[in-house]
Design an enzyme around this catalytic site. Structure first.
Site, PDB file in Angstrom:
ATOM      1  N   ASP A 154      36.268  40.390  47.475  1.00 25.10           N
ATOM      2  CA  ASP A 154      37.836  40.388  47.575  1.00 25.10           C
ATOM      3  C   ASP A 154      38.358  41.212  48.679  1.00 25.10           C
ATOM      4  O   ASP A 154      37.852  41.814  49.670  1.00 25.10           O
ATOM      5  CB  ASP A 154      38.103  41.323  46.337  1.00 25.10           C
ATOM      6  CG  ASP A 154      37.571  42.653  46.218  1.00 25.10           C
ATOM      7  OD1 ASP A 154      36.476  42.896  46.620  1.00 25.10           O
ATOM      8  OD2 ASP A 154      38.321  43.547  45.724  1.00 25.10           O
ATOM      9  N   GLU A 163      36.401  45.336  44.509  1.00 26.08           N
ATOM     10  CA  GLU A 163      35.938  46.383  45.265  1.00 26.08           C
ATOM     11  C   GLU A 163      37.318  47.280  45.433  1.00 26.08           C
ATOM     12  O   GLU A 163      37.451  48.432  45.662  1.00 26.08           O
ATOM     13  CB  GLU A 163      34.977  46.363  46.343  1.00 26.08           C
ATOM     14  CG  GLU A 163      34.699  47.419  46.912  1.00 26.08           C
ATOM     15  CD  GLU A 163      35.533  48.324  47.909  1.00 26.08           C
ATOM     16  OE1 GLU A 163      35.141  49.530  48.349  1.00 26.08           O
ATOM     17  OE2 GLU A 163      36.434  47.562  48.400  1.00 26.08           O
TER      18      GLU A 163
END
Lengths: 358, 358
Positions: B73, B131
């Site tokens: 991400d 994350e």
């Protein structure tokens, strides 16, 4: 339009005024009512209108003139209208918006306006608007600009609540901002930045260790103050902040001008970025002026210092001695619980009647 | 669905990954793409899916296992998609979201996943989601709960940007609030109250005078930090405030547990109301573990301390030595200007290839 009986007991007159809604900027009805009552019931007075202020005066050619001023507006309603009366006689309590700040003072002045046809001093009455909001809208300020000759007097008495005692002069008030700048950085590498909040440690230490002056003027004791009212700074939870601001309110005795008070703070916070954001000078008590000394004597010879700022400072700026003298406890002003004792209203009326009568 | 050529130059693979939108919680497309590429082009790996994470591993019965982990991400797009390439050869610069944090690291790992059929250590690859947002949504945390056996390893390498050098361990981070209470009063009678902002003078002094530790662990230097990140207090311009709060972020070296760091701050701010609002322990570098020492040697023998907090701390908590090792300058992460040098991507790939090859 409501009607007012100016010859009634000033306690009943207070109750009638409380029941006329008059939050700041909505004083038209109360001003109309006051104007009509003065014109009908005090034909010895010259009465004029200025905005939502009503002015009235005698023109008897007396050697001195006393001005009595009261604002007609209130802070917003807070479940404290209409008036509620409790008890009897002088111990009766009037509860409600404006009972303290300051329709009881207005009632005393309106009562005297009708009652004293031949006062010892010429008398000017000023009932004005917008005292409870920003200074630029203050009705007394507008009158000063538009009708300055109406404010000429040897003594001004503001009917602001003073527990029925004479309060002389008032302290000045100033707000300053101390701004510290730094440099942003990630807190994981804090040494790459400069923390602006840490930079406030030293001015905050000076402030916390400061001992305010206690000043005696004309026998009145003024207790100064220096208080942080706001502190702010911070960008995010992991960022060294690059700006922090400390706001301080200084209350200063009227032996110092605004400029002197500012110089004092600039010296105290030397080395820091000090910005004055707001400044209203105080007012010397001026109680040694003849008319003022007479009033103090009529009130029993005692006077105390006014610590808050009121419109007396406007008169001081015009060179007119000015005092606060009105019924009610000023610490109840702007609270829902505003209330005043009937005896205190009558006592203020009686002192002023004695002072103004031949 | 886009497709990826895992046998391509990891620089081209980085560019291809950057062009797949994958802001946190929207990783489905990139996870599908990575999964399909691994299944088609790395048939020697066992590949499974967990949410929007893709896991792959060899099962060669080697005496040790190395885990390579990278999040898929990114933070939100900030006018930095698609990728923009500038220059040629190793000096080529890739600009765009994720070029640093951390699609270049992912690209290196994906390249090695396809290229190394017979690695020296068994290898586990973890490409995970979420994350960049709150810790409770972190894909690695979910894998730890649901597939703990997949995280077993002798060394974990996170491909987070580290300028192409080995960064060992990471510092802990803690946020505390110091709250001072007072008593309200009108500033004209400030002595009737207790100013809570003035009460922050002493803790702020201790903070500003504090000297953070510099700690040496396994030859790495950790520089601690103690930084105010927020300060707030104030009721109104004429009111003595009754509450003020100072928020402080402490970054502490991994020789101290969270409890020890908290005890240290409670001692420093003794006499004050200290509340821990956030605490993530650090991670010891663990570079003396055999596989870690081998990696440091392969990277040229040099390692530095990681000062920020990363997911290496999760592995440390599981007793697994963990390092950050990835292309890109971490100070460019989360900026619109994110960019990485092609040569650094190739250099990281080459160090890891040497480390993992027989």
């Amino acid at each position: 339009m409501p009607s007012l009986d100016l010859h009634a007991d000033p306690v009943d007159l207070t109750a009638a005024l409380v029941d006329i809604f008059s939050v700041s900027e909505e004083e038209k009805v109360i001003a109309d009512t006051v104007q009509a009552a003065l014109q009908a019931q005090a034909p010895h007075l010259e009465v004029i209108r200025n905005g939502d202020a009503v002015l009235a005066r005698t023109n008897l050619g007396r050697p001195s003139r006393v001005l009595l001023a009261g604002h007609l507006d209130t802070v917003p309603v807070n479940e404290n209208m209409p008036v509620r009366r409790e008890g009897t006689g002088d111990d009766e309590i009037l509860h409600g918006l404006g009972t303290v700040d300051m329709k009881s003072g207005d009632a005393v002045f309106l009562h005297l306006a009708a009652a004293l046809r031949e006062p010892k001093h010429d008398v000017t009455f000023v009932f004005y608007d917008c005292e409870e909001i920003e200074a630029t809208k203050n009705g007394l300020g507008r009158i000063e600009r538009e009708l300055p000759e109406w404010l000429r007097a040897d003594l001004a008495i503001l009917g602001e609540p003073s527990n029925g005692g004479i309060e002389g002069g008032c302290q000045g008030t100033m707000r300053i901002e101390i701004r510290v700048e730094g440099a942003r950085a990630h807190t994981a590498r804090g040494w790459m930045g400069v923390n602006a909040i840490h930079g406030l440690a030293e001015p905050l230490r000076r402030l916390a260790e400061y001992t305010p002056r206690v000043v005696d003027i004309d026998g009145l004791t003024y207790r100064e103050g220096l208080q942080a009212t706001k502190i702010g700074g911070g960008v995010a939870g992991n960022v060294v902040p690059d700006e922090a601001v400390l706001t301080i309110n200084h209350r200063f005795a009227p032996d110092r001008s605004g400029e002197q008070a500012e110089a004092h703070l600039r010296e105290l916070f030397e080395g820091y970025d000090v910005k004055v954001v707001d400044l209203s000078p105080g007012a010397l008590p001026g109680l040694s002026a003849p008319a003022a000394a007479e009033l103090v004597a009529a009130a029993g010879g005692k006077a105390v210092a006014k610590l808050g700022w009121t419109d007396v400072a406007r008169f001081a700026a015009l060179g007119i001695p000015a005092v606060n003298f009105g019924p009610g406890d000023p610490t109840l002003a702007h609270t829902r619980q505003e209330n005043v004792r009937a005896g205190e209203i009558r006592q203020v009326a009686s002192v002023l009647r004695a002072f103004l009568s031949v």
